[in-house]
Design a protein around this motif. Structure first.
Motif, PDB file in Angstrom:
ATOM      1  N   ILE A 608       0.841  -1.209   0.000  1.00 26.01           N
ATOM      2  CA  ILE A 608       0.000   0.000   0.000  1.00 26.01           C
ATOM      3  C   ILE A 608       0.870   1.250   0.000  1.00 26.01           C
ATOM      4  N   ASP A 609       0.650   2.098  -0.960  1.00 24.73           N
ATOM      5  CA  ASP A 609       1.289   3.416  -1.071  1.00 24.73           C
ATOM      6  C   ASP A 609       2.791   3.347  -1.342  1.00 24.73           C
ATOM      7  N   THR A 610       3.305   2.185  -1.709  1.00 22.41           N
ATOM      8  CA  THR A 610       4.752   2.077  -1.901  1.00 22.41           C
ATOM      9  C   THR A 610       5.142   1.947  -3.372  1.00 22.41           C
ATOM     10  N   PRO A 626      -4.233   7.360  -7.840  1.00 22.82           N
ATOM     11  CA  PRO A 626      -3.909   6.669  -6.590  1.00 22.82           C
ATOM     12  C   PRO A 626      -4.942   6.965  -5.517  1.00 22.82           C
ATOM     13  N   GLN A 627      -4.898   6.184  -4.445  1.00 22.86           N
ATOM     14  CA  GLN A 627      -5.666   6.453  -3.234  1.00 22.86           C
ATOM     15  C   GLN A 627      -4.667   6.676  -2.097  1.00 22.86           C
ATOM     16  N   ARG A 628      -5.120   7.339  -1.099  1.00 26.03           N
ATOM     17  CA  ARG A 628      -4.306   7.629   0.083  1.00 26.03           C
ATOM     18  C   ARG A 628      -3.008   8.322  -0.331  1.00 26.03           C
ATOM     19  N   GLY A 629      -1.855   7.757   0.030  1.00 29.30           N
ATOM     20  CA  GLY A 629      -0.588   8.467  -0.142  1.00 29.30           C
ATOM     21  C   GLY A 629       0.178   8.137  -1.401  1.00 29.30           C
ATOM     22  N   GLY A 630      -0.447   7.489  -2.371  1.00 28.33           N
ATOM     23  CA  GLY A 630       0.282   7.203  -3.604  1.00 28.33           C
ATOM     24  C   GLY A 630      -0.185   5.902  -4.223  1.00 28.33           C
ATOM     25  N   TRP A 631       0.488   5.525  -5.310  1.00 33.85           N
ATOM     26  CA  TRP A 631       0.117   4.291  -6.005  1.00 33.85           C
ATOM     27  C   TRP A 631       0.447   3.073  -5.147  1.00 33.85           C
ATOM     28  N   ASP A 632      -0.460   2.103  -5.126  1.00 32.47           N
ATOM     29  CA  ASP A 632      -0.174   0.823  -4.502  1.00 32.47           C
ATOM     30  C   ASP A 632       0.571  -0.068  -5.500  1.00 32.47           C
ATOM     31  N   ILE A 633       1.091  -1.163  -4.987  1.00 36.51           N
ATOM     32  CA  ILE A 633       1.734  -2.174  -5.819  1.00 36.51           C
ATOM     33  C   ILE A 633       0.731  -3.299  -6.078  1.00 36.51           C
ATOM     34  N   PHE A 636      -4.576  -4.158  -7.461  1.00 38.50           N
ATOM     35  CA  PHE A 636      -5.677  -3.603  -6.663  1.00 38.50           C
ATOM     36  C   PHE A 636      -5.164  -2.445  -5.814  1.00 38.50           C
ATOM     37  N   GLU A 637      -5.867  -1.343  -5.866  1.00 34.95           N
ATOM     38  CA  GLU A 637      -5.565  -0.166  -5.055  1.00 34.95           C
ATOM     39  C   GLU A 637      -6.486  -0.191  -3.830  1.00 34.95           C
ATOM     40  N   ALA A 638      -5.864  -0.127  -2.657  1.00 31.70           N
ATOM     41  CA  ALA A 638      -6.681  -0.112  -1.432  1.00 31.70           C
ATOM     42  C   ALA A 638      -7.383   1.229  -1.318  1.00 31.70           C
TER      43      ALA A 638
HETATM   44 CA   LIG Z   1      -2.486   4.051  -2.416  1.00 29.50          CA
END
Ligand SMILES: [Ca+2]
Length: 639
Positions: A608-610, A626-633, A636-638
């Motif tokens: 998440i966010d990394t 992205p959601q929250r603080g940036g793109w997820d790996i 699926f984006e949380a």
């Molecule tokens: Ca994110």
């Protein structure tokens, strides 16, 4: 090409008036941390609608009743529909590939394209569960089932809208109007012919001609321009004769009577059944009509035929065949069983244009379920499965194409020849016909077709065929329950291919499993500019290995934001790759339920966010990135 095209390219920069308008469908698309988040608060769920005073027609209007703020944009948005009017059901192909941004050199791959077809009653796709009224991508297609005027809107964003968060600068909307005519008006009175094997014409439109026929052939004189032939639901024709469409449309071959027990694709349990008794018969044949658009739609018929197995193909018919130099044809809600090839044929020397195969189920054809090529090709929401001898779906040309929301599985069930679920190739690189380029393969489920379920590139090592500008996104690649074990889920022998948001399940594959292989097959243009972003690969076995990307190309393949997880040795990329921000082996990504097929990220996941910032604007399920603080790996984006 003789098609009349309706081009609507516009440069929005010098236009005088811009409007903001709230758009709840774009929730979650806007804004990341800092300024972006603040702007996101202000403009969350917002899209920009450009209203051009110079074009205050119904094709360019602000969203109703919302506050408007003038904003500039650098984007040049283009929509080119294959047609702007016609009788229902009407398939329209939308080409937005002339859209441009000064900050995106590869607009086809790197901009966000979101379509709203203005057809909110169109339901959901059987396979993906996603709305039929929306889609993503620089090319798209939609079937308008009911008469009316539809405003089709395209929202385009670029990375500026993500990183800066000011959607007003880098977001633009353009729309176009599609007019869909009422078949009961276009085919009024004796322009409609109802056919039954008996004398029951319940449900036949008022004023229509009523014909009793035991075979299809006697109905041939009823096929004419401006006419509609409806077969009675519940009737069955065992026929030695077929129909040949020799006149330009508008025309329709379909069904009358009440639909009983429609399945998830809309096929009715009592759709008229036509059984071919002759190996050589094309039940419905569509030869070229010189200089004319075909403008035909064929729907709601169940067709079966002998599974002709002559290896040369000579003397074997199809359910709907002869598609050669055919234009503006929709095959909708057909059920096809048997034949040598279920739907299609043709060749690229005389290409088709604006062909759509939608919501149909094709199975049991001896060689290919569908063998098709065209400019502006749309294959949407179909189930193609069970090819005893060869490939399930062979696309020999797709110059502008959309292959979305299909289930494609079970190749070579009898022969064990190891053919593909999807074989996507094209004309020779040095030929003059439209090449296979600019297409999207998305939201499909590929299965049970080892060793290489999906192949994008030349048909063999000796063919100098070029395939380029392909987006492969949001697909599910399955390895289990295949007669020949899967080794490589996706072969790429092509140029400019973006593979994003896909899920690869290697469970059941050979011990050394590769999700994506990038290489040169033979003499075609060498693979170049291939990217693998935000994919998820999982396999459950406790032995063997799993590699997301193996590249043997001279050009470097970008491998970023991917997750590879499973007990075996895991790697995001091997060979000539540039790897960044992947999660492979090591810490668990904390999938919610990997064995159960749920690869959403659990709380505290290191994925998440990394990830790094990439031009990937949505996830596998449609959540905005992205959601929250940036793109997820991963895929699926949380939220
Ligand atoms: Ca994110």
């Amino acid at each position: 090409m003789q098609m009349q095209r309706h081009a609507e390219a516009m440069s929005v920069l010098p236009r005088p008036v811009w409007w903001y308008a709230l758009d709840p469908e774009n929730r979650g698309e806007m804004g990341i941390g800092g300024r972006a988040r603040r702007m996101g608060e202000r403009f969350r769920a917002a899209a920009v609608v450009l209203a051009l005073c110079a074009a205050c027609s119904n094709s360019e209007s602000p969203a109703q009743g919302n506050p408007v703020i003038p904003r500039p944009t650098n984007l040049t948005v283009s929509i080119e529909p294959s047609r702007t009017s016609g009788v229902a059901p009407l398939a329209v192909f939308f080409d937005a590939t002339a859209t441009a941004s000064p900050v995106s050199a590869r607009a086809f791959h790197d901009l966000s394209y979101q379509w709203d077809f203005g057809d909110s009653g169109s339901g959901t796709w059987a396979s993906s569960g996603k709305s039929r009224n929306a889609d993503r991508g620089p090319v798209a297609a939609h079937v308008f089932e009911k008469p009316g005027q539809y405003t089709v809107a395209l929202t385009v964003r670029d990375m500026g809208a993500r990183l800066v968060g000011d959607g007003g600068i880098d977001t633009a909307v353009k729309s176009t109007v599609i007019t869909v005519e009422d078949p009961d008006v276009v085919f009024a009175g004796q322009q409609t012919v109802c056919a039954s094997t008996g004398s029951d014409f319940t449900g036949c439109p008022a004023g229509a001609e009523q014909v009793t026929a035991a075979e299809l052939g006697p109905l041939q004189p009823r096929l004419a321009s401006g006419k509609r032939l409806l077969l009675r639901r519940g009737d069955q024709w065992a026929t030695t004769t077929g129909l040949v469409i020799r006149t330009p449309g508008p025309g329709l071959i379909g069904a009358f009577g009440t639909c009983v027990s429609p399945d998830a694709r809309g096929l009715c349990a009592n759709d008229p059944k036509v059984q071919s008794l002759v190996d050589t018969l094309n039940v419905i044949d569509m030869p070229a009509i010189t200089g004319e658009k075909n403008d035909w739609r064929i729907e709601h018929i169940s067709l079966s035929g002998p599974a002709c197995d002559q290896s040369s193909g000579t003397g074997c018919g199809t359910a709907v065949g002869g598609l050669k130099n055919v234009r503006q044809v929709l095959l909708n809600c057909l059920k096809v069983e048997g034949f040598r090839v279920g739907l299609g044929t043709g060749d690229w020397e005389i290409p088709n244009d604006d062909i759509a195969i939608v919501s149909s189920e094709v199975s049991g054809a001896n060689v290919n379920q569908v063998y098709i090529g065209a400019s502006r090709l749309a294959l949407l929401g179909n189930a193609f499965h069970d090819s005893p001898d060869s490939h399930v779906l062979r696309v020999w040309q797709a110059h502008l194409g959309v292959i979305r929301h299909n289930v494609i599985e079970n190749a070579s069930t009898a022969s064990g020849l190891g053919r593909h679920a999807l074989k996507l190739h094209g004309p020779a690189a040095d030929s003059a016909v439209p090449k296979t380029e600019r297409l999207v393969v998305g939201d499909n489920s590929f299965g049970a077709s080892g060793p290489w379920p999906v192949a994008i590139g030349p048909q063999d090592a000796a063919a100098n065929e070029s395939v380029k500008d392909v987006i492969v996104e949001n697909n599910l690649f399955r390895s289990a329950t295949t007669s020949t074990p899967v080794q490589i889920s996706l072969h790429i022998w092509a140029q400019d291919v973006t593979v994003r948001n896909n899920v690869f399940i290697g469970t059941g594959a050979t011990s050394e499993y590769v999700g994506i292989d990038v290489s040169r097959r033979g003499v075609e243009p060498a693979a170049a500019r291939v990217s693998a972003y935000n994919n998820t690969l999982f396999r459950a076995e406790t032995a063997g290995s799993a590699v997301l990307v193996n590249a043997a190309s001279s050009d470097v393949t970008a491998v970023k934001n991917n997750v590879v997880w499973g007990p075996p040795a895991a790697s995001a990329g091997t060979g000539t790759v540039q790897s960044e921000a992947n999660l492979a082996g090591g810490a668990s990504p904390l999938f919610l339920d990997a064995p159960g097929g749920d690869f959403h990220l659990g709380a505290g996941s290191p994925a998440i966010d990394t990830g790094v910032a990439l031009p990937v604007y949505g996830d596998f399920g449609g959540v905005g990135r992205p959601q929250r603080g940036g793109w997820d790996i991963g895929a699926f984006e949380a939220p």
